[in-house]
Design an enzyme around this catalytic site. Structure first.
Site, PDB file in Angstrom:
ATOM      1  NE  ARG A 160      -2.678   0.394   3.264  1.00 35.87           N
ATOM      2  CZ  ARG A 160      -1.843   0.832   4.671  1.00 35.87           C
ATOM      3  NH1 ARG A 160      -1.845   1.985   4.693  1.00 35.87           N
ATOM      4  NH2 ARG A 160      -1.985   0.504   5.638  1.00 35.87           N
ATOM      5  CE1 TYR A 195     -17.383  10.734 -15.744  1.00 33.50           C
ATOM      6  CE2 TYR A 195     -15.899  10.681 -13.630  1.00 33.50           C
ATOM      7  CZ  TYR A 195     -16.766  10.340 -14.696  1.00 33.50           C
ATOM      8  OH  TYR A 195     -16.861   9.171 -14.162  1.00 33.50           O
ATOM      9  CG  ASP A 211      -9.136  15.414 -15.307  1.00 29.93           C
ATOM     10  OD1 ASP A 211      -8.538  14.848 -15.969  1.00 29.93           O
ATOM     11  OD2 ASP A 211     -10.417  15.497 -14.665  1.00 29.93           O
ATOM     12  CE  LYS A 263     -12.141   7.493 -18.604  1.00 31.84           C
ATOM     13  NZ  LYS A 263     -12.283   7.290 -17.324  1.00 31.84           N
TER      14      LYS A 263
END
Ligand code: PLP
Length: 397
Positions: A54, A113, A187, A212
């Site tokens: 982690r 978004y 972004d 993406k």
């Protein structure tokens, strides 16, 4: 000599020294320490080694580093770093929680978004982090909001926005934010660092949904936060570790594979999107086309200033409104109907009923996301086939 059950449990060691040519997937939740002393040293300074999956992992860190190198390539950005996360949304959450506390506010736009709007407008206020929406393309409105409300600590935006393709002046917003000692987060999913490098224009943090274009093949969900300087890295990394928004090594590895062709793909996405937009603009069954590469787009010249090409995202409306749009989408063969973007194949999506379904319709419509808008993530297929497929679907309505 160990007994048979013990041999089963323990991994055998490979002593040959040749290195793998390709990045290996380190599928391990923890790392073996040579000594207690080594463990104590790494716990004290976690950047010097790996301890627990982690916290860090060699596969994930190599991919994060590559993305950071791309965001800083040929710029004056010093000491770039990346922290990969489990999704684009977790990258956004991680950077916001790294910088803000209850009582702080985010200044943002109404046309993000849909998932990001949901997070900033509906979820974060439950934890005391508020938001103000404004038109970030108008610097006077940005200045006025920052002067009026000193609890605004962060400006969050997308440029180009999803799916409206509004372009915000990165350099100017960064300047205004710095004058008010406010953090900026952008972004950069639509452009990737091949087309736009916000850090070089003074932006503090870049995030990506690396689900993406960076991946490009639609086979993993990941995100990344990129910034510069050790202090900020520590802030973001320790937040990621504390809230557990870490990426997994297999998904990061898929992004790494995809990125090998990123520069080539972005060229082809941009060239295909420009050709398809021009083709649709002159089609009698098309009511309007929204693409930054068209001179008719109101943000064409600003995008030329801060982007090296116009990217693969466009949207359009067919003559006859929503019902004709639905018939068009159902008739397409090459273009697939799928609620994602940035893959090698052409993807179409209906924002009003999909990505922006949970956004208040008044806010959605006020920001140009109409009921009949069809978003296209233009792929890298042969352009002649794409135009023929769109034409065939348009003829069927
Ligand atoms: N940012 C943009 C521009 C997006 O389009 C998306 C998702 O579609 C996200 C962020 C969220 O990314 P993810 O789905 O990887 O969480």
């Amino acid at each position: 000599m160990s007994r048979i059950g013990t041999i089963c449990v323990k991994d055998a060691k490979d002593n040959r020294t040749t290195k793998p040519h390709q990045l290996p997937i380190y599928a391990t939740s923890s790392f073996e320490l040579e000594s207690v002393e080594e463990g104590m040293a790494i716990f004290k300074d976690p950047m010097t080694g790996h301890l627990y999956g982690r916290f860090s992992n060699p596969t994930i860190d190599a991919v994060a580093d590559k993305i950071a190198q791309l965001e800083a390539h040929n710029t004056n950005v010093n000491d770039p770093w990346g922290v990969m996360t489990s999704s684009g949304m977790s990258a956004i959450t991680t950077v916001i929680l790294a910088e803000l506390v209850a009582g702080d506010k985010i200044l943002t736009q109404g046309n993000l978004y849909g998932g990001t709007t949901e997070l900033i407008k509906n979820r974060l206020p439950l934890y005391g982090i508020g938001c103000t929406l404004t038109n970030l393309t108008d610097l006077n409105q940005v200045r006025a909001a920052l002067q009026r409300d000193k609890t605004i600590r962060l400006i969050y935006f997308e440029t180009p926005s999803n799916p409206g393709l509004d372009v915000i002046d990165l350099k100017k917003v960064a300047q205004v934010a710095k004058e008010h000692d406010v953090i900026t987060v952008v972004d950069n999913t639509f452009c990737t660092p091949i087309i736009q490098q916000p850090l070089d224009l003074g932006i503090d943090y870049v995030i990506h949904s690396s689900t993406k274009y960076l991946n490009g093949h639609g086979n993993s969900i990941t995100g990344v936060v990129i910034g510069s300087g050790a202090q900020r890295k520590k802030k973001v990394w320790s937040t990621m570790k504390a809230i557990g928004t870490n990426c997994n090594p297999f998904d990061a590895w898929l992004v790494n594979n995809g990125m090998k062709t990123l520069a080539l793909r972005m060229k082809q996405h941009s060239s295909n999107a420009l050709s398809l937009s021009k083709y649709l603009e002159s089609h009698p069954k098309v009511a309007s086309v929204n693409y930054l590469g068209l001179e008719s787009h109101p943000h064409h010249s600003l995008s030329q200033k801060q982007m090296s090409s116009f990217g693969g995202m466009m949207s359009f409306e067919v003559v006859g409104g929503l019902s004709s749009g639905v018939a068009f989408m159902d008739a397409l063969n090459i273009g697939s109907l799928a609620p994602t973007m940035g893959d090698v194949d052409t993807l179409i999506m209906h924002p009003a009923s999909m990505s922006h379904l949970n956004v208040d319709p008044t806010l959605r419509l006020a920001n140009g996301i109409s009921d009949s808008m069809i978003r296209v993530s233009v792929g890298i297929e042969d352009i002649e086939d794409l135009c023929e497929d769109f034409d065939h679907a348009l003829q069927s309505i």
